[in-house]
Scaffold this active site. Sequence first.
Site, PDB file in Angstrom:
ATOM      1  CB  ALA A  27       8.727 -38.615   2.899  1.00  0.00           C
TER       2      ALA A  27
ATOM      3  CB  ALA B  25      19.110 -53.294  -7.030  1.00  0.00           C
TER       4      ALA B  25
ATOM      5  CD1 TRP C 214      22.481 -36.316 -12.221  1.00  0.00           C
ATOM      6  CD2 TRP C 214      21.390 -36.035 -10.304  1.00  0.00           C
ATOM      7  NE1 TRP C 214      23.277 -35.544 -11.402  1.00  0.00           N
ATOM      8  CE2 TRP C 214      22.625 -35.360 -10.216  1.00  0.00           C
ATOM      9  CE3 TRP C 214      20.518 -36.019  -9.211  1.00  0.00           C
ATOM     10  CZ2 TRP C 214      23.010 -34.665  -9.059  1.00  0.00           C
ATOM     11  CZ3 TRP C 214      20.921 -35.324  -8.084  1.00  0.00           C
ATOM     12  CH2 TRP C 214      22.146 -34.653  -8.016  1.00  0.00           C
TER      13      TRP C 214
ATOM     14  CD  GLU D 166      -1.296  -2.292   2.161  1.00  0.00           C
ATOM     15  OE1 GLU D 166      -0.101  -2.620   1.963  1.00  0.00           O
ATOM     16  OE2 GLU D 166      -2.032  -2.902   2.946  1.00  0.00           O
TER      17      GLU D 166
ATOM     18  CB  CYS E 266      -0.986  -0.267   5.475  1.00  0.00           C
ATOM     19  SG  CYS E 266       0.657  -0.834   5.056  1.00  0.00           S
TER      20      CYS E 266
HETATM   21  N1  LIG Z   1      14.135 -39.766  -4.500  1.00  0.00           N
HETATM   22  C1  LIG Z   1      14.086 -38.779  -3.665  1.00  0.00           C
HETATM   23  O1  LIG Z   1      13.354 -37.843  -3.862  1.00  0.00           O
HETATM   24  C2  LIG Z   1      14.942 -38.823  -2.456  1.00  0.00           C
HETATM   25  C3  LIG Z   1      15.030 -37.699  -1.647  1.00  0.00           C
HETATM   26  C4  LIG Z   1      15.825 -37.757  -0.520  1.00  0.00           C
HETATM   27  C5  LIG Z   1      16.523 -38.915  -0.219  1.00  0.00           C
HETATM   28  N2  LIG Z   1      16.423 -39.974  -1.058  1.00  0.00           N
HETATM   29  C6  LIG Z   1      17.178 -41.201  -0.770  1.00  0.00           C
HETATM   30  O2  LIG Z   1      16.794 -41.660   0.496  1.00  0.00           O
HETATM   31  C7  LIG Z   1      17.863 -42.431   1.031  1.00  0.00           C
HETATM   32  C8  LIG Z   1      17.933 -42.180   2.505  1.00  0.00           C
HETATM   33  O3  LIG Z   1      16.752 -42.701   3.080  1.00  0.00           O
HETATM   34  P1  LIG Z   1      16.350 -42.510   4.571  1.00  0.00           P
HETATM   35  O4  LIG Z   1      14.947 -42.958   4.668  1.00  0.00           O
HETATM   36  O5  LIG Z   1      17.361 -43.106   5.441  1.00  0.00           O
HETATM   37  O6  LIG Z   1      16.504 -40.919   4.730  1.00  0.00           O
HETATM   38  P2  LIG Z   1      15.703 -39.839   5.542  1.00  0.00           P
HETATM   39  O7  LIG Z   1      14.272 -40.096   5.525  1.00  0.00           O
HETATM   40  O8  LIG Z   1      16.182 -38.526   5.003  1.00  0.00           O
HETATM   41  O9  LIG Z   1      16.267 -39.953   7.003  1.00  0.00           O
HETATM   42  C9  LIG Z   1      15.726 -40.882   7.876  1.00  0.00           C
HETATM   43  C10 LIG Z   1      16.233 -40.617   9.253  1.00  0.00           C
HETATM   44  O10 LIG Z   1      15.659 -39.440   9.789  1.00  0.00           O
HETATM   45  C11 LIG Z   1      15.780 -39.516  11.177  1.00  0.00           C
HETATM   46  N3  LIG Z   1      14.601 -39.083  11.879  1.00  0.00           N
HETATM   47  C12 LIG Z   1      14.576 -38.223  12.912  1.00  0.00           C
HETATM   48  N4  LIG Z   1      13.361 -38.062  13.380  1.00  0.00           N
HETATM   49  C13 LIG Z   1      12.550 -38.855  12.661  1.00  0.00           C
HETATM   50  C14 LIG Z   1      11.166 -39.135  12.720  1.00  0.00           C
HETATM   51  N5  LIG Z   1      10.353 -38.564  13.610  1.00  0.00           N
HETATM   52  N6  LIG Z   1      10.648 -40.014  11.833  1.00  0.00           N
HETATM   53  C15 LIG Z   1      11.432 -40.600  10.921  1.00  0.00           C
HETATM   54  N7  LIG Z   1      12.775 -40.371  10.812  1.00  0.00           N
HETATM   55  C16 LIG Z   1      13.325 -39.502  11.684  1.00  0.00           C
HETATM   56  C17 LIG Z   1      16.020 -40.988  11.524  1.00  0.00           C
HETATM   57  O11 LIG Z   1      17.344 -41.159  11.983  1.00  0.00           O
HETATM   58  P3  LIG Z   1      17.657 -40.891  13.540  1.00  0.00           P
HETATM   59  O12 LIG Z   1      16.641 -41.681  14.300  1.00  0.00           O
HETATM   60  O13 LIG Z   1      19.041 -41.261  13.750  1.00  0.00           O
HETATM   61  O14 LIG Z   1      17.436 -39.430  13.740  1.00  0.00           O
HETATM   62  C18 LIG Z   1      15.848 -41.692  10.208  1.00  0.00           C
HETATM   63  O15 LIG Z   1      16.647 -42.830  10.078  1.00  0.00           O
HETATM   64  C19 LIG Z   1      19.098 -42.021   0.289  1.00  0.00           C
HETATM   65  O16 LIG Z   1      19.564 -43.103  -0.441  1.00  0.00           O
HETATM   66  C20 LIG Z   1      18.625 -40.942  -0.633  1.00  0.00           C
HETATM   67  O17 LIG Z   1      19.262 -41.014  -1.881  1.00  0.00           O
HETATM   68  C21 LIG Z   1      15.654 -39.962  -2.153  1.00  0.00           C
END
Ligand SMILES: NC(=O)c1ccc[n+]([C@@H]2O[C@H](COP(=O)([O-])OP(=O)(O)OC[C@H]3O[C@@H](n4cnc5c(N)ncnc54)[C@H](OP(=O)(O)O)[C@@H]3O)[C@@H](O)[C@H]2O)c1
Length: 353
Positions: free
Chosen positions: A288, A167, A173, A56, A88
């Site tokens: 996620a 695997a 990528w 504004e 504003c």
């Molecule tokens: N395709 C894609 O879009 C994409 C994106 C990102 C990653 N990735 C792949 O994902 C793989 C890694 O997988 P990831 O599942 O281990 O990774 P992540 O989801 O990034 O990390 C998981 C970790 O987060 C921590 N965490 C802390 N609080 C949590 C909660 N409340 N709930 C769940 N987890 C929690 C845990 O470790 P602590 O308990 O020790 O804290 C858990 O082991 C890699 O290979 C990567 O390349 C793919």
Amino acid sequence: MASVSVDEAMRRAIALAARGLGATSPNPVVGCVLLDADGEVVGEGFHAYAGGPHAEIVALAQAGSRARGGTAVVTLEPCDHTGRTGPCSHALIAAGVARVVVAVPDPNPVASGGAATLRAAGVQVEVGVRAEEAEAGNVAWLTSMRRGWPYLIWKYAATLDGRSAAADGTSMWITSEASRIDVHALRGTVDAVIAGVGTVLADDPRLTARNLRDGTLAIRQPLRVVVDSSGRTPAQARVRDGAARTWVATAAEVGAGPDGRVDLAALLAELHHRGVRAALLEGGPTLAGAFLAAGLVDRIVGYVAPKLLGAGPTALLDAGVTTIADAIDLELTDVTQVGPDLRITALPRKREA
Ligand SMILES: NC(=O)c1ccc[n+]([C@@H]2O[C@H](COP(=O)([O-])OP(=O)(O)OC[C@H]3O[C@@H](n4cnc5c(N)ncnc54)[C@H](OP(=O)(O)O)[C@@H]3O)[C@@H](O)[C@H]2O)c1
């Protein structure tokens, strides 16, 4: 110049507001068009950055004395408080504006009240013009202010069969350069990027917003957040490189859920407290799944590559679903081809409590 309708002026104000996306947090994006008494545009403005002049004020400065007796068309109710800038509502009254047309009321208790102040000063106020469109343009900020935690977008990349790596673990990528450029643009619109420690240990990502071709960093960088219950993020991890602010959020600092891991609702509340209104969850499948299971994801943006792997980790792990009736239903809102990939945007349908 020909006169324009209030409706057209609001459409223009919404387009102006969008220019501030990604730069105004913790403030909203706002656009304003000032019409003189004959309906001619005499001033335009948008809120460009937090601490900068409000929309504004920019429009009033352009209009000068031509604002007197005119109409201010604003995407959000004018503020009524003195923050880094003055109210504003007072500036509009002082300029002699006769009518103020607003799309959406301000849900922020600190700043709201502008409409009442204007009315008390004899200014005619209308609220609700193109409200849905203005709401969509400011959805992250409005949602975040109404409920007290950030608007969360989960972004992932996967093959057509839903895999995020092969695997043997290789994943660079899955999607095209065009998709990755798109992701960096998305990072530029949020205040924080969130990843789990699993992703940091596996991929050592930078999580910055940058030009992928020459590596230059965007001027404004989102806060990097690593969700790391017990502080396993290595000292030399790229997220600690100083290119942007980083918060390694541990269970000791944030609080722990029943599983001993970081309490995700508490994490989001703390991010809101730190001024984060929109956040991008970038990984990985464990984190996620946990955010989705807790119902904390507002929007999903999936980049799906025309590739098949047949084996390898999936883009999403346990999201609290064990039977088909409990599947997380999504409403598709956009499907766009980005290079050879599809970018699919969807909203999780809210479940019955
Ligand atoms: N395709 C894609 O879009 C994409 C994106 C990102 C990653 N990735 C792949 O994902 C793989 C890694 O997988 P990831 O599942 O281990 O990774 P992540 O989801 O990034 O990390 C998981 C970790 O987060 C921590 N965490 C802390 N609080 C949590 C909660 N409340 N709930 C769940 N987890 C929690 C845990 O470790 P602590 O308990 O020790 O804290 C858990 O082991 C890699 O290979 C990567 O390349 C793919």
